[in-house]
Scaffold this motif. Structure first.
Motif, short mmCIF file in Angstrom:
data_model
loop_
_atom_site.label_atom_id
_atom_site.label_comp_id
_atom_site.label_asym_id
_atom_site.label_seq_id
_atom_site.Cartn_x
_atom_site.Cartn_y
_atom_site.Cartn_z
N GLY A 45 -25.50 0.14 58.10
CA GLY A 45 -24.79 0.02 56.85
C GLY A 45 -24.15 1.31 56.37
O GLY A 45 -24.09 2.31 57.09
N ASP A 46 -23.68 1.24 55.13
CA ASP A 46 -23.05 2.39 54.47
C ASP A 46 -23.35 2.27 52.98
O ASP A 46 -23.50 1.17 52.45
N TYR A 47 -23.39 3.38 52.31
CA TYR A 47 -23.76 3.42 50.89
C TYR A 47 -22.90 2.48 50.04
O TYR A 47 -23.41 1.85 49.12
N VAL A 48 -21.61 2.39 50.32
CA VAL A 48 -20.74 1.59 49.45
C VAL A 48 -20.73 0.10 49.81
O VAL A 48 -20.06 -0.69 49.14
N CYS A 49 -21.45 -0.28 50.85
CA CYS A 49 -21.44 -1.68 51.30
C CYS A 49 -22.78 -2.35 51.04
O CYS A 49 -23.82 -1.70 51.01
N THR A 54 -19.30 -9.75 56.07
CA THR A 54 -18.01 -9.19 56.53
C THR A 54 -18.18 -7.79 57.12
O THR A 54 -17.21 -7.22 57.63
N TYR A 55 -19.38 -7.24 57.03
CA TYR A 55 -19.59 -5.85 57.49
C TYR A 55 -19.28 -5.73 58.98
O TYR A 55 -19.79 -6.48 59.81
N LYS A 56 -18.44 -4.76 59.31
CA LYS A 56 -18.14 -4.50 60.73
C LYS A 56 -17.75 -3.03 60.89
O LYS A 56 -17.18 -2.42 59.98
N LEU A 57 -18.07 -2.48 62.02
CA LEU A 57 -17.70 -1.11 62.29
C LEU A 57 -16.27 -1.09 62.79
O LEU A 57 -15.93 -1.75 63.78
N THR A 58 -15.42 -0.37 62.07
CA THR A 58 -14.01 -0.29 62.42
C THR A 58 -13.49 1.10 62.03
O THR A 58 -14.11 1.78 61.20
N ASP A 59 -12.40 1.52 62.64
CA ASP A 59 -11.86 2.85 62.34
C ASP A 59 -11.28 2.96 60.94
O ASP A 59 -11.21 4.04 60.37
N ASN A 60 -10.87 1.84 60.36
CA ASN A 60 -10.34 1.86 58.99
C ASN A 60 -11.50 1.78 57.99
O ASN A 60 -12.09 0.72 57.80
N GLN A 61 -11.80 2.90 57.37
CA GLN A 61 -12.97 2.98 56.49
C GLN A 61 -12.89 2.04 55.28
O GLN A 61 -13.90 1.72 54.68
N GLU A 62 -11.69 1.61 54.94
CA GLU A 62 -11.54 0.70 53.80
C GLU A 62 -11.78 -0.76 54.19
O GLU A 62 -11.86 -1.62 53.33
N VAL A 96 -14.33 -1.78 56.34
CA VAL A 96 -15.66 -1.94 56.92
C VAL A 96 -16.37 -3.16 56.31
O VAL A 96 -17.01 -3.95 57.00
N CYS A 97 -16.25 -3.30 54.98
CA CYS A 97 -16.95 -4.40 54.33
C CYS A 97 -16.21 -4.82 53.07
O CYS A 97 -15.64 -3.99 52.36
N LYS A 141 -12.74 -1.96 48.77
CA LYS A 141 -11.75 -1.01 49.33
C LYS A 141 -12.15 0.46 49.19
O LYS A 141 -11.40 1.36 49.57
N ARG A 142 -13.33 0.73 48.64
CA ARG A 142 -13.80 2.11 48.67
C ARG A 142 -14.10 2.45 50.13
O ARG A 142 -14.65 1.61 50.85
#
Ligand SMILES: *[C@@H]1O[C@H](CO)[C@@H](O)[C@H](O)[C@H]1NC(C)=O
Length: 96
Positions: free
Chosen positions: A64-68, A38-46, A48-49, A54-55
Protein backbone atom coordinates in the motif's frame (compact mmCIF):
# COMPACT_ATOMS: atom_id res chain seq x y z
CA UNK A 1 -19.07 -0.11 44.14
CA UNK A 2 -21.53 0.98 46.78
CA UNK A 3 -20.74 4.11 48.74
CA UNK A 4 -20.12 3.40 52.47
CA UNK A 5 -19.35 -0.28 51.77
CA UNK A 6 -18.19 -2.27 54.82
CA UNK A 7 -14.52 -3.31 54.80
CA UNK A 8 -15.47 -7.01 54.64
CA UNK A 9 -17.83 -6.45 51.75
CA UNK A 10 -15.19 -4.35 50.02
CA UNK A 11 -12.61 -7.11 50.46
CA UNK A 12 -15.02 -9.72 49.08
CA UNK A 13 -15.80 -7.46 46.15
CA UNK A 14 -12.09 -7.06 45.43
CA UNK A 15 -11.54 -10.81 45.63
CA UNK A 16 -14.43 -11.45 43.28
CA UNK A 17 -13.18 -8.77 40.91
CA UNK A 18 -9.67 -10.25 41.10
CA UNK A 19 -11.09 -13.67 40.28
CA UNK A 20 -12.94 -12.22 37.32
CA UNK A 21 -9.71 -10.63 36.11
CA UNK A 22 -7.91 -13.96 36.44
CA UNK A 23 -10.17 -15.46 33.76
CA UNK A 24 -8.47 -14.91 30.47
CA UNK A 25 -9.09 -15.40 26.84
CA UNK A 26 -7.99 -14.05 23.55
CA UNK A 27 -9.68 -12.44 20.62
CA UNK A 28 -9.00 -10.51 17.48
CA UNK A 29 -10.40 -7.05 16.88
CA UNK A 30 -10.54 -6.23 13.21
CA UNK A 31 -11.55 -2.75 12.17
CA UNK A 32 -11.47 -0.36 9.25
CA UNK A 33 -10.06 -2.67 6.61
CA UNK A 34 -10.84 -0.10 3.88
CA UNK A 35 -10.08 -2.35 0.94
CA UNK A 36 -9.44 -0.43 -2.26
CA UNK A 37 -9.91 -2.92 -5.11
CA UNK A 38 -8.56 -0.34 -7.58
CA UNK A 39 -5.09 -0.33 -5.99
CA UNK A 40 -2.39 -1.20 -8.52
CA UNK A 41 1.28 -0.49 -8.90
CA UNK A 42 1.78 1.80 -11.87
CA UNK A 43 4.29 4.46 -12.92
CA UNK A 44 1.63 7.19 -12.75
CA UNK A 45 1.50 8.03 -9.04
CA UNK A 46 -1.92 9.64 -9.41
CA UNK A 47 -3.47 6.45 -10.77
CA UNK A 48 -2.31 4.00 -8.11
CA UNK A 49 -5.64 3.99 -6.29
CA UNK A 50 -9.03 5.66 -6.57
CA UNK A 51 -9.11 6.25 -2.82
CA UNK A 52 -6.25 8.78 -3.02
CA UNK A 53 -8.47 11.21 -4.91
CA UNK A 54 -5.63 11.88 -7.38
CA UNK A 55 -3.14 12.67 -4.64
CA UNK A 56 0.14 11.10 -5.74
CA UNK A 57 1.02 7.81 -4.08
CA UNK A 58 4.69 8.56 -3.56
CA UNK A 59 5.74 5.34 -1.85
CA UNK A 60 3.41 2.80 -3.38
CA UNK A 61 4.42 -0.77 -2.74
CA UNK A 62 2.68 -4.12 -2.63
CA UNK A 63 1.44 -3.40 0.91
CA UNK A 64 0.00 0.00 0.00
CA UNK A 65 0.70 3.70 0.27
CA UNK A 66 -0.17 6.30 2.88
CA UNK A 67 -2.70 8.12 0.66
CA UNK A 68 -4.51 4.93 -0.41
CA UNK A 69 -6.89 2.56 1.26
CA UNK A 70 -5.60 -0.97 1.70
CA UNK A 71 -4.68 -3.14 -1.26
CA UNK A 72 -5.79 -6.78 -1.22
CA UNK A 73 -2.24 -7.96 -0.61
CA UNK A 74 -2.12 -6.10 2.72
CA UNK A 75 -5.49 -7.44 3.88
CA UNK A 76 -4.73 -10.99 2.85
CA UNK A 77 -1.29 -10.84 4.42
CA UNK A 78 -2.81 -9.53 7.66
CA UNK A 79 -5.36 -12.34 7.82
CA UNK A 80 -2.68 -14.95 7.22
CA UNK A 81 -0.50 -13.35 9.91
CA UNK A 82 -3.45 -13.45 12.31
CA UNK A 83 -3.89 -17.14 11.60
CA UNK A 84 -0.19 -17.77 12.23
CA UNK A 85 -0.04 -15.68 15.44
CA UNK A 86 -3.32 -16.73 17.06
CA UNK A 87 -5.15 -19.35 14.96
CA UNK A 88 -7.95 -20.15 17.39
CA UNK A 89 -9.17 -17.03 19.21
CA UNK A 90 -12.17 -17.25 21.52
CA UNK A 91 -13.95 -14.77 19.32
CA UNK A 92 -13.44 -12.09 16.69
CA UNK A 93 -14.86 -8.59 16.91
CA UNK A 94 -15.21 -7.03 13.49
CA UNK A 95 -16.12 -3.35 13.54
CA UNK A 96 -15.81 -0.44 11.19
C1 LIG B 1 -3.16 -14.89 0.56
O1 LIG B 1 -1.87 -15.03 1.11
C2 LIG B 1 -1.45 -16.38 1.23
C3 LIG B 1 -0.15 -16.39 2.02
O2 LIG B 1 0.80 -15.60 1.44
C4 LIG B 1 -1.34 -16.99 -0.15
O3 LIG B 1 -0.94 -18.33 -0.05
C5 LIG B 1 -2.70 -16.91 -0.83
O4 LIG B 1 -2.58 -17.37 -2.16
C6 LIG B 1 -3.23 -15.50 -0.83
N1 LIG B 1 -4.61 -15.51 -1.32
C7 LIG B 1 -5.13 -14.54 -2.06
C8 LIG B 1 -6.54 -14.74 -2.49
O5 LIG B 1 -4.53 -13.53 -2.33
Amino acid sequence: MEPNMSPVKLLLSCLFFGEALALSGSFWHITDLHWDPTYKLTDNQELVCASSGKRPALSAGKFGDYVCDAPWHLINSSVYAMRRILPDPDFIVWTG
